[in-house]
Design an enzyme around this catalytic site. Sequence first.
Site, short mmCIF file in Angstrom:
data_model
loop_
_atom_site.label_atom_id
_atom_site.label_comp_id
_atom_site.label_asym_id
_atom_site.label_seq_id
_atom_site.Cartn_x
_atom_site.Cartn_y
_atom_site.Cartn_z
N PHE A 20 0.84 -1.19 0.00
CA PHE A 20 0.00 0.00 0.00
C PHE A 20 0.88 1.25 0.00
O PHE A 20 1.76 1.41 0.84
CB PHE A 20 -0.92 0.02 1.23
CG PHE A 20 -1.76 1.28 1.31
CD1 PHE A 20 -2.69 1.58 0.33
CD2 PHE A 20 -1.59 2.18 2.37
CE1 PHE A 20 -3.45 2.76 0.39
CE2 PHE A 20 -2.35 3.35 2.44
CZ PHE A 20 -3.28 3.64 1.44
N GLY A 21 0.63 2.14 -0.95
CA GLY A 21 1.35 3.42 -1.02
C GLY A 21 0.43 4.57 -0.66
O GLY A 21 -0.67 4.69 -1.21
N TYR A 22 0.87 5.38 0.27
CA TYR A 22 0.07 6.55 0.70
C TYR A 22 0.85 7.85 0.54
O TYR A 22 0.36 8.93 0.86
CB TYR A 22 -0.37 6.38 2.16
CG TYR A 22 0.78 6.22 3.12
CD1 TYR A 22 1.35 4.98 3.36
CD2 TYR A 22 1.33 7.33 3.77
CE1 TYR A 22 2.43 4.83 4.22
CE2 TYR A 22 2.41 7.20 4.64
CZ TYR A 22 2.95 5.94 4.86
OH TYR A 22 4.02 5.81 5.70
N GLY A 23 2.09 7.73 0.07
CA GLY A 23 2.94 8.91 -0.15
C GLY A 23 3.41 8.90 -1.60
O GLY A 23 2.61 8.76 -2.53
N SER A 24 4.72 9.00 -1.77
CA SER A 24 5.26 9.10 -3.14
C SER A 24 4.96 7.87 -3.97
O SER A 24 4.95 7.94 -5.20
CB SER A 24 6.77 9.35 -3.09
OG SER A 24 7.41 8.30 -2.41
N GLU A 110 13.01 3.66 0.89
CA GLU A 110 12.04 4.21 1.82
C GLU A 110 12.30 3.94 3.30
O GLU A 110 11.63 4.51 4.13
CB GLU A 110 10.64 3.63 1.50
CG GLU A 110 10.21 3.76 0.06
CD GLU A 110 9.72 5.16 -0.28
OE1 GLU A 110 9.83 6.05 0.58
OE2 GLU A 110 9.25 5.34 -1.40
C1 BEZ Z 1 4.60 5.64 0.36
O1 BEZ Z 1 3.48 5.28 0.48
O2 BEZ Z 1 4.95 6.35 -0.56
C2 BEZ Z 1 5.59 5.25 1.39
C3 BEZ Z 1 5.65 5.95 2.54
C4 BEZ Z 1 6.58 5.60 3.47
C5 BEZ Z 1 7.45 4.56 3.26
C6 BEZ Z 1 7.33 3.84 2.12
C7 BEZ Z 1 6.41 4.19 1.18
#
Ligand code: BEZ
Length: 233
Positions: A20-24, A110
Amino acid sequence: MADHSQQLATFGANDDFWLFGYGSLIWKPPPHFDVRVEGFIEGYVRRFWQASEDHRGTPEAPGRVVTLIDRAHWETLTDHHEPTERVWGAAYHIPREKVAEVREYLDIREINGYSIQFTPFIPSSDPTTPIQTLVYIGLPSNPQFLGPQDPDALAAHILKSRGPSGENREYLFQLEEALRGLGEGSGDAHITDLVARCRAIEARGVVKGVEEKGVGEGLHTVGSTDEQEEVEK
Ligand code: BEZ
């Protein structure tokens, strides 16, 4: 609450998995995924409360990136923003034969302060069929976790930060845009508010002189010539 230690113990190096990605990761997918699904998770609050020394800042001048805070823990904190019920993002399926490679990529890209948890993900295309996903979370116990931030000081800090992956501002603005594209109600008030504050600071023309509440030295105008030269060096 899910037993993450048990799931981690049984998570084999060669098992396929969903990330699951919630950022970049929303706009910069991992390599080798074969399926991407948009949707959300619940029980967490997304916040720009993680210091970034390796992507959007440096060890000398850390930037700010998002992490997830367990909703029950968040309730114990004093925050400036109301929580958004759902944390929207994207889930990526990593096939078995690519697991080792992708885990290595993620750990390098990450892991700075992040731990692995597992959480159910609700696909917007089929909300009745949750998918168990692996998610990287900067827990409150990690050294990069900052806790609640004054929103104006946070916006100003994001505007002045940059790291090997680029400007911190770009990360914030791309996240806001990526979230808007995910579906009805997929925005995050914390992110939208920070973008509005950054735009307001930029509209005032000069970031320098904005009173920062404990986030460092003087600021520069984003996009100013000296900053561009700094990036190119
Ligand atoms: C992301 O969802 O982009 C992410 C955030 C923190 C660590 C790894 C991935």
